[in-house]
Write an enzyme that holds these catalytic residues in place. Sequence first.
Site, PDB file in Angstrom:
ATOM      1  N   THR A 274      97.013  32.948  36.785  1.00 22.51           N
ATOM      2  CA  THR A 274      97.021  31.595  37.359  1.00 22.51           C
ATOM      3  C   THR A 274      96.819  30.661  36.184  1.00 22.51           C
ATOM      4  OG1 THR A 274      95.998  32.211  39.476  1.00 22.51           O
ATOM      5  CG2 THR A 274      95.645  29.947  38.764  1.00 22.51           C
TER       6      THR A 274
ATOM      7  N   ARG B 197     100.483  36.103  51.980  1.00 20.38           N
ATOM      8  CA  ARG B 197      99.108  35.910  51.515  1.00 20.38           C
ATOM      9  C   ARG B 197      99.019  34.611  50.707  1.00 20.38           C
ATOM     10  NH1 ARG B 197      96.633  35.340  46.133  1.00 20.38           N
ATOM     11  NH2 ARG B 197      94.535  36.198  46.227  1.00 20.38           N
TER      12      ARG B 197
ATOM     13  N   THR C  88      90.422  30.447  38.157  1.00 22.97           N
ATOM     14  CA  THR C  88      91.414  31.518  38.137  1.00 22.97           C
ATOM     15  C   THR C  88      90.686  32.815  38.485  1.00 22.97           C
ATOM     16  OG1 THR C  88      91.062  31.972  35.781  1.00 22.97           O
ATOM     17  CG2 THR C  88      92.810  30.405  36.338  1.00 22.97           C
ATOM     18  N   GLY C  89      91.425  33.781  39.008  1.00 23.53           N
ATOM     19  CA  GLY C  89      90.799  35.058  39.365  1.00 23.53           C
ATOM     20  C   GLY C  89      91.070  35.377  40.828  1.00 23.53           C
TER      21      GLY C  89
ATOM     22  N   SER D  44     101.969  35.354  35.561  1.00 23.78           N
ATOM     23  CA  SER D  44     100.976  34.962  36.554  1.00 23.78           C
ATOM     24  C   SER D  44     101.325  33.664  37.260  1.00 23.78           C
ATOM     25  CB  SER D  44      99.610  34.803  35.874  1.00 23.78           C
ATOM     26  OG  SER D  44      99.543  33.633  35.097  1.00 23.78           O
TER      27      SER D  44
ATOM     28  N   THR E 279     100.068  29.064  40.569  1.00 25.60           N
ATOM     29  CA  THR E 279      99.998  30.521  40.413  1.00 25.60           C
ATOM     30  C   THR E 279     101.100  31.245  41.193  1.00 25.60           C
ATOM     31  OG1 THR E 279      98.465  32.406  40.629  1.00 25.60           O
ATOM     32  CG2 THR E 279      98.521  30.877  42.452  1.00 25.60           C
TER      33      THR E 279
HETATM   34  N1  GLY Z   1      93.497  32.693  41.958  1.00 25.10           N
HETATM   35  C1  GLY Z   1      94.797  33.030  42.272  1.00 25.10           C
HETATM   36  C2  GLY Z   1      94.945  33.823  43.497  1.00 25.10           C
HETATM   37  O1  GLY Z   1      94.048  34.545  43.895  1.00 25.10           O
HETATM   38  O2  GLY Z   1      95.996  33.746  44.104  1.00 25.10           O
END
Ligand code: GLY
Length: 351
Positions: A199, A227, A250-251, A88, A217
């Site tokens: 992350t 992105r 995180t998420g 991650s 991350t």
């Molecule tokens: N929280 C990490 C991401 O969406 O890239």
Amino acid sequence: MSPTRRTFLGTTASTLAAAAAALARPTDAAAALAPAITTGKGRPAVVASENGLRGVAKAREMLLAGRDPLDAIIAGVNIQELDPEDNSVGLGGLPNAEGVVQLDASVMHGPSRRAGAVACLEDIATPSLVAKAVMDHTHHVLLVGRDARRFALDLGFTPQNLLTEASRQAWLRWRATLNPRDAWRDDVDPRAVPFRTGTINMNAVTAAGDLASCTTTSGLAYKVPGRVGDSPIVGAGQYCDNTVGAAGATGLGETNIKACGAMLLVEFMRQGTDPQAAALKVLERVLSLAEPRQLDARGRPRFDLTFYAVHKDGRTAGASFYEGAQYAVADDAGPRLEPAAYLFRRGERPA
Ligand code: GLY
């Protein structure tokens, strides 16, 4: 918000019973029901996402030795960035749709009120250190893409291939599930394909009450090239105010960016809300901003998001949408994983 929605805090039977009585009650009721924070045993304290267990131990050791809080948490997250087994973040992170690992990171240093960030960075395993370099060596806050890479190389960072064989195989499996009519193998069970938004976020307060925050991350696996998630967005992926506290997430980043979650969490703490209740209030806000396609028929999220917080006084907390998440803490009671507070029971998660 669904009328059947439940707010659950903590994990004890009595807490669950109390929370059950709070069916469909708003966030203030949730905050009132929050159990006493058991993890805030004083400064220095470090809090992180679950994958930061080794990192919080390292960071707290450094804080006890009198080191700067940002240096301490960056040393903590570097452990994951350089670990090829953590897919991650950093080396071994899952790549974008074209098989290229693109990394995001941001940092804030409370005492000097400075911030730095990088997004879409390729070939450098430790974007947290490049984010700090942006903070230390420029008057800017955020560098992106090819120019962020060139900046890192100019400063002496060593480029390397970040795509491990395990992550490349995962990407090949993902690609094979895209379209049953294309020329790629389509005998892959999509459930075998890791698709995640991992992350690492880490936040710390020193013995003297100085704060720092960092999030790093590889972002959403197989993302559209270019992105950028919440991690490098100061105020969303992490935030720190030396008079109040620090927080991060995180998420699924897109859901957090709209809420400016980390800053909102710190602002709730500024208003006197304890860290756990503040994190739950931010989750409520994220939910209120979610799009219908991201929710099930009862208004429950189809995505994950977890917040982590440390108050200037040393209290720490973690909170997630669903029961079962954990977070890492290191304080007077030592490094450990703690269950995160939550809004919905595990069994309520949409399939
Ligand atoms: N929280 C990490 C991401 O969406 O890239």
